[in-house]
Design an enzyme around this catalytic site. Sequence first.
Site, short mmCIF file in Angstrom:
data_model
loop_
_atom_site.label_atom_id
_atom_site.label_comp_id
_atom_site.label_asym_id
_atom_site.label_seq_id
_atom_site.Cartn_x
_atom_site.Cartn_y
_atom_site.Cartn_z
N HIS A 1 -1.99 -6.77 15.96
CA HIS A 1 -1.63 -5.94 14.80
C HIS A 1 -2.62 -4.80 14.59
O HIS A 1 -2.24 -3.63 14.60
CB HIS A 1 -1.58 -6.80 13.53
CG HIS A 1 -1.50 -6.00 12.28
ND1 HIS A 1 -0.35 -5.36 11.86
CD2 HIS A 1 -2.44 -5.71 11.34
CE1 HIS A 1 -0.58 -4.72 10.73
NE2 HIS A 1 -1.84 -4.92 10.39
N GLU B 1 7.02 2.07 -13.62
CA GLU B 1 6.06 3.17 -13.60
C GLU B 1 5.56 3.48 -12.20
O GLU B 1 5.41 4.65 -11.82
CB GLU B 1 4.86 2.86 -14.51
CG GLU B 1 5.18 2.76 -15.98
CD GLU B 1 5.61 1.37 -16.41
OE1 GLU B 1 5.77 1.14 -17.62
OE2 GLU B 1 5.77 0.50 -15.53
N HIS C 1 -3.82 0.50 15.25
CA HIS C 1 -2.81 -0.56 15.22
C HIS C 1 -1.77 -0.33 16.32
O HIS C 1 -0.77 0.35 16.09
CB HIS C 1 -2.13 -0.60 13.86
CG HIS C 1 -3.07 -0.80 12.71
ND1 HIS C 1 -3.91 0.19 12.25
CD2 HIS C 1 -3.28 -1.89 11.92
CE1 HIS C 1 -4.61 -0.28 11.23
NE2 HIS C 1 -4.25 -1.53 11.02
N HIS D 1 -2.40 -1.51 -25.40
CA HIS D 1 -1.75 -0.23 -25.13
C HIS D 1 -2.71 0.96 -25.28
O HIS D 1 -2.33 2.08 -24.94
CB HIS D 1 -0.57 -0.03 -26.09
CG HIS D 1 0.63 -0.85 -25.76
ND1 HIS D 1 0.57 -2.21 -25.56
CD2 HIS D 1 1.93 -0.51 -25.58
CE1 HIS D 1 1.78 -2.68 -25.29
NE2 HIS D 1 2.63 -1.66 -25.29
#
Length: 684
Positions: free
Chosen positions: A264, A418, A29, A480
């Site tokens: 890019h 998280e 890149h 869960h």
Amino acid sequence: MPFDKVDELAINTIRTLAVDATAKANSGHPGAPMGMAPVAHVLFNKFMKFNPKNPNWLNRDRFVLSNGHGCMLQYALLHLFGYELSMDDLKNFRQIDSITPGHPEAHDTPGIEVTTGPLGQGFANAVGLAMGQAHTAAVFNKPGYDLVNNYTYCFFGDGCAMEGIASEAASTAGHLQLGNLICIYDDNHISIDGDTKCAFTEDVMKRFEAYGWHTQHVKDGDHDLEGIEAAIAKAKEVKDKPSVIKLTTTIGFGSKLQGTGGVHGNPLKPDDIKHVKSLFGFDPEKTFVVPQEVYDLYHKHAAEGAAAEQEWNKLFEKYGQEYSDLHKDLARRLTRDLPEGWQNKLPTYKPSDPAIASRKLSESVLEAIHDVIPELVSGSADLTGSNNTRWKNAIDFQPPNLGIGEYSGRYVRYGVREHAMAAIMNGLCAYGTIIPAGGTFLNFVSYAAGAVRLSSLSHQRVIYVATHDSIGLGEDGPTHQPIETLAHFRALPNMMVWRPADGNETSAAYYMALTSKTTPSILALTRQNLPQLEGSTIEKAIKGGYVALEDKEADVTLVSTGSEVAICLEAVKTLKEQGLKARVVSLPCVEVFDAQPKEYRLEVIPDGIPSMSVEVMSTLGWEKYSHEQFGLNRFGASGPYKEVYAKFEFTPEGIAKRAKATVDFYKDVKPLRSPINRAFTQLI
């Protein structure tokens, strides 16, 4: 000093090195390095404090390239400033076994702080590095001894800004008022799909303002070196907020394709390379050229950094005369060694002790060891009371002006973030003075999977305290209850996944997690109570697997983990009533077990006896340790946990029924080899 022609020459040298390296590799890149070369030059040569001869000096400024695909920018800088990264290393960009891989990897390349590439991860790592500095300074700095005062700088792009993890981390940093964190946003309006107007039109600076950041905008990132310098200097003056500088740049500056997606992620074409070099005053026929005056410029700053470290070493030595204990503690932490004798604090248990949930057993370990391992910093993603990750007298890591904690505090309130928690912990560990532990439900470690993977790849000693580990959490139900989670993370290289069956195994899990300097750990812990096993010890469990119940005349071996081990021991009694004998193996960590000598593994899971694994999770992977597998290859159910276990027949009777079927199926298979002896295991 004002900028002059050598500054321009240095910037264009960075650009041409990126062009040449990506062209030689036919991969990479070039666009981001070409666009960000000016700000990189100003930051590294005017502001950053570091010593290339000692990349691990504690008080160095940290730099994170969150848009890691632009890593030739960083590799060029490291080479030019004199790190152990040669011109040949630049020429070997993206080649096998080089120290210049396709994205930055901390354990491969001197001067790379954290492993980046997956977008947004580096940004969150930078928040962790800044938190690490704030905590370490609060613990060790004393009047006249400003030992730890470094800054963390981070480059990030539009892709990082789009990623949710960066938003989580930015929110965290704003709340924590991290004035030592300065991020520079490469506002080039280009992503892989082209102009960002196709997907990303928000006002990024307003978002950061809402998070509590100090914001600035430099509109001409291609030329305005003075403006860049002034913005960074102003950001350093802001002590109570993290800073972000929006820097509008032209991706692939100088290329015929500048400002487009075409520059890019693709090397420049040969004619474009010649065009760029001619534009910048370089010989278009030569490659990997560095004018001596550029080396001289950068080596001068590197020498200043080396001198700064020498002065710091003198200060640290003097500090040791006045603050002997703190000096010894900090010096020890930098070796990553633990305090001598710390393991004597680990709780041990006997079978007569009461049944206790392993999440509570984990809490007991933290309570027992936090005083003797002061670098241990715990936390939770808004589940403190459920994860049991906070010892009784813990002080929260908070900005002092909020009145709810101090930067010296060792408990982090990550909030419901998280993914950011995991990536921040990678940064905390990378800082070099902290062992981070963070809690959530096991099922939601999957939310953090991208950062957990980078814990493994970058060899960080991070501890994931993952409670509510199975259908045993009961009423919260399938949303869960983890099923595939352990199979996923057991498949991750350089990750220890522990699922302890009792107190001694929980202590063993912490022993291994803390003593393994280059391997992260996931501790899968129960909500429900577990009995203390007969014959379990820390010494046995640290081998990853051991015989929990032996019978030399056994008809079957039951191999299990966690809460199911005790049920298997009950199943032995049921089998006995049916005229069958069984032995039971507890396998709390298959990764550690796999590292044991083959002779030991065959003692645990021997030839000549059929084996069956028992775990209330996906059976994927258990064929490596058992002939047959009893698990849960479907989602769980909502209800009281004992009823959920009964529904899926994870009972002594259900296990015995399947064990008997296993014995019957293999009774005429002679010789019956242990799964340890299978052909594919010989290649491990």
